[in-house]
Design an enzyme around this catalytic site. Sequence first.
Site, PDB file in Angstrom:
ATOM      1  CG  HIS A  52      47.281  34.799  45.220  1.00 42.58           C
ATOM      2  ND1 HIS A  52      46.318  33.834  45.017  1.00 42.58           N
ATOM      3  CD2 HIS A  52      46.613  35.983  45.219  1.00 42.58           C
ATOM      4  CE1 HIS A  52      45.131  34.414  44.873  1.00 42.58           C
ATOM      5  NE2 HIS A  52      45.281  35.720  44.995  1.00 42.58           N
TER       6      HIS A  52
ATOM      7  CG  HIS B 187      39.152  42.347  43.721  1.00 41.89           C
ATOM      8  ND1 HIS B 187      39.064  42.753  45.019  1.00 41.89           N
ATOM      9  CD2 HIS B 187      39.825  41.171  43.770  1.00 41.89           C
ATOM     10  CE1 HIS B 187      39.658  41.873  45.818  1.00 41.89           C
ATOM     11  NE2 HIS B 187      40.116  40.882  45.081  1.00 41.89           N
TER      12      HIS B 187
HETATM   13  O1  LIG Z   1      40.408  32.488  42.855  1.00 48.38           O
HETATM   14  C1  LIG Z   1      41.473  32.726  42.287  1.00 48.38           C
HETATM   15  O2  LIG Z   1      42.178  31.818  41.850  1.00 48.38           O
HETATM   16  C2  LIG Z   1      41.976  34.146  42.150  1.00 48.38           C
HETATM   17  C3  LIG Z   1      40.906  35.174  42.259  1.00 48.38           C
HETATM   18  C4  LIG Z   1      41.425  36.573  42.032  1.00 48.38           C
HETATM   19  C5  LIG Z   1      41.489  37.107  40.754  1.00 48.38           C
HETATM   20  C6  LIG Z   1      41.928  38.407  40.549  1.00 48.38           C
HETATM   21  C7  LIG Z   1      42.287  39.224  41.598  1.00 48.38           C
HETATM   22  C8  LIG Z   1      42.235  38.724  42.888  1.00 48.38           C
HETATM   23  O3  LIG Z   1      42.591  39.486  43.960  1.00 48.38           O
HETATM   24  C9  LIG Z   1      41.805  37.399  43.097  1.00 48.38           C
HETATM   25  O4  LIG Z   1      41.756  36.942  44.356  1.00 48.38           O
HETATM   26 FE   LIG Z   2      42.406  38.169  46.652  1.00 47.54          FE
END
Ligand SMILES: O=C(O)CCc1cccc(O)c1O
Ligand SMILES: [Fe+2]
Length: 319
Positions: free
Chosen positions: A114, A178
Site C-alpha cells: 500500500h 506513527h
Molecule cells: O504493517 C501493516 O500491515 C500496516 C502498518 C501501518 C498501520 C497504520 C499506518 C501505517 O502507515 C502503517 O504502515
Molecule cells: Fe507505512
Amino acid sequence: MPAALCTLSHSPLIGFNNPAPETEARVQAAFDHAKKFVEDFDPELVVLFAPDHYNGFFYDMMPPFCVGTNATALGDYDTLAGPLSVTPIARQIVADVLDAGIDIAVSEHMYVDHGFAQPLQFLFGSLQAVPSLPVFINSVAVPLGPASRARKLGSAIGQATAALDKRVLFVGSGGLSHDPPVPKLEGASPEVAQRLIAGRHPTPEERAARQARVIQSGLDLAAGISTMRALNPEWDNAFLDILAAGDLTQIDTWSNEWFVEQGGDSAHEVRTWIAAYAALAARNRYSMNYRFYEEIKEWIAGFSITTAVEIPVQKPVQA
Ligand SMILES: O=C(O)CCc1cccc(O)c1O
Ligand SMILES: [Fe+2]
C-alpha cells in the site's frame, strides 16, 4: 523541463476505520487539492519514493534502497493490485545514480504494498496512468543508515532526471509520526521471525489476521486505550517547517533514535519525503505551495499532504 512534488501520508486503515466526518471532509479536500495540482502539472514521469511493511521486502535480502525496473503491487488492505507501468528508462536512471556514488539495489520484479499503491491510486486513480520510477526506501527493518543517505539518494535521483525532456513529479509516501504494531526481528518468536525473514506469500488467513490486528490497534488508539506511542503533531509540524524552509541538511543532525523517540518506529517513513524534497531541491530552488496536516488516530497517522513547485529563475531587468 519542469519538476514538481507531492508528498502524502498513507495509511492502510483508510476505508476501514472512519475518523470524525469533519476530519474526513478536510482530508478529502486535501486529496482533491493534491489531485488537481498533479493534473494541472500533467507529469510524464512519476518518481515514487515509498517504504514497505514486510510485504515485498524481507530480511532474506534487505537493501536500504531499491529501484524496481519492474514492479507489482500485491494489493494488501484492498489497495490496487497488479503491475505498475515502470518507465523504460529506469535502468538508465539506476546507472546514473550508481555513477553518482549511491549504492542502490535493483529489482527486476519488485513487490510493493500500500505504500506505493495508495499514492498512485489517490493521485491518478490507477497504478498505470503515468510511467513511474518506483524507489523503495527501507524505513522499518533495522538497522537503518542515517536519514542523510535518503537525502543524498533523492538528490542523485533528482540530478539523474534533470536532463530528461519530461515533466517529472517527485512523490514521497509515508509518515509522519506513527507507531503502528509492526513486528521486530529482535526478540521475535520463531514464527514471527520467519515471517519477517521470508514471509512473501502469506495465506489469505494470515493476511486477514494481520489486517484485523492493525485495524483494531487503530480503533484502540482513537479510543485512548492503546499502548502504542502517541502521534506527535508538534514534531510533525517542525519537520514540515524544515521542508518548507528548504533547509534539508538540518535533518542530517537527527539521530535514528531521536526519530523513534519523537515520532515512533514508523516515523522513519519520512525518509521518503526527505528524498522527494531533496530530488526537487537538486533540480532547482523550490517553494512548498500547499501544506495540510492533521493528527488522525483512527488511521494511526500524523497525516499530511504537501505540494511544491520550482521557483522560476528571475532574470534581472537590464536598466
Ligand atoms: O504493517 C501493516 O500491515 C500496516 C502498518 C501501518 C498501520 C497504520 C499506518 C501505517 O502507515 C502503517 O504502515
Ligand atoms: Fe507505512
